[in-house]
Scaffold this motif. Structure first.
Motif, short mmCIF file in Angstrom:
data_model
loop_
_atom_site.label_atom_id
_atom_site.label_comp_id
_atom_site.label_asym_id
_atom_site.label_seq_id
_atom_site.Cartn_x
_atom_site.Cartn_y
_atom_site.Cartn_z
N VAL A 161 49.38 41.97 49.31
CA VAL A 161 47.75 40.93 49.38
C VAL A 161 48.46 40.41 47.72
N MET A 162 48.59 42.08 46.98
CA MET A 162 47.76 41.26 46.00
C MET A 162 48.79 39.22 45.52
N ARG A 167 41.37 38.33 48.11
CA ARG A 167 41.01 38.31 48.75
C ARG A 167 39.93 39.70 48.34
N LEU A 168 41.33 40.69 47.37
CA LEU A 168 40.81 42.06 47.05
C LEU A 168 39.74 41.61 45.78
N PRO A 212 51.43 47.68 51.09
CA PRO A 212 50.60 46.16 51.87
C PRO A 212 49.32 45.69 50.81
N LEU A 213 48.69 46.74 50.33
CA LEU A 213 47.86 46.35 48.83
C LEU A 213 49.00 45.34 48.13
N GLY A 219 51.32 43.85 41.37
CA GLY A 219 51.45 43.81 42.89
C GLY A 219 52.93 43.75 42.53
N VAL A 223 50.52 37.67 47.65
CA VAL A 223 49.84 36.48 47.95
C VAL A 223 48.74 36.25 48.72
N ALA A 224 47.87 36.79 48.36
CA ALA A 224 46.33 36.30 48.43
C ALA A 224 45.62 37.24 47.61
N PRO A 225 45.31 37.17 46.21
CA PRO A 225 44.92 37.70 45.39
C PRO A 225 43.30 37.80 45.61
#
Length: 201
Positions: free
Chosen positions: A19-20, A26-27, A15-16, A56, A22-24
């Protein structure tokens, strides 16, 4: 059942990594988010996003590689259950048994330099023991011959004129592990007569 570390990798790392990709942002830390918001086309912002995407992808590749390796290893070391068997048992060679007779394997599984040899022992010969295994390796073939000997429960030899007893009725699947001199890779496993042995799936 997969090991705990593989389950953690799929539950946490995958999952991380997504996210990295698709929407980096956010982290990112709060200062980094603020910088990217104020400088959307800055080279540092683009570099951070590209770096996160590459990390990612690398994480997903590592998880995929580890998963494939574990599945391959689990498949190669799974306890064999051939069609029609009543039970299965792993046996070790007991050299020096009476009147050992040659038997061709029915199936095999392999992983690296380890070869698992599978064969059938008929109910009438359940008292027989594995005497030894011979393995001959060439660049394209691995020839395997098993030798069983001893006495069956009715007191008779496990071999009759050099031929195994039985051939009908329920049987026990037996298997043993041997170590090859070099990895199996794409080499063919055959019996002493040159008959190809099926790979256990």
């Amino acid at each position: 059942m997969p090991p705990w570390w593989l389950a953690v990798a799929w539950v946490v790392v995958v999952p991380l990594a997504v996210v990295m990709l698709v929407a980096p942002r956010r982290l990112w830390s709060v200062p980094a988010k603020a910088w990217a918001r104020d400088h959307p086309d800055d080279r540092y912002t683009r570099w951070w996003e590209a770096s996160a995407a590459w990390r990612g992808l690398a994480a997903l590749a590592v998880v995929a590689l580890v998963t494939v390796s574990w599945v391959d290893h689990a498949h190669a070391t799974a306890e064999p259950r051939l069609h029609g068997t009543t039970e299965s048992e792993k046996v070790r060679a007991e050299p020096g048994s009476a009147n050992p007779v040659a038997i061709g394997p029915d199936a095999y599984s392999g992983h690296g330099m380890r070869l698992r040899v599978i064969w059938r022992s008929w109910a009438e010969r359940i008292g027989c023991v594995l005497d030894h295994v011979t393995v001959t390796e060439t660049a394209s073939r691995v020839t395997v011959t098993l030798y069983e000997g001893g006495f069956s429960r009715n007191g008779e030899n496990c071999a009759d004129g050099g031929r195994p007893w039985g051939g009908f009725g329920p049987y026990t699947t037996r298997y043993t592990d041997v170590t090859l001199h070099s990895p199996l890779r794409g080499r063919q496993v055959v019996t002493a007569t040159g008959t190809p042995v099926q790979r256990y799936e």
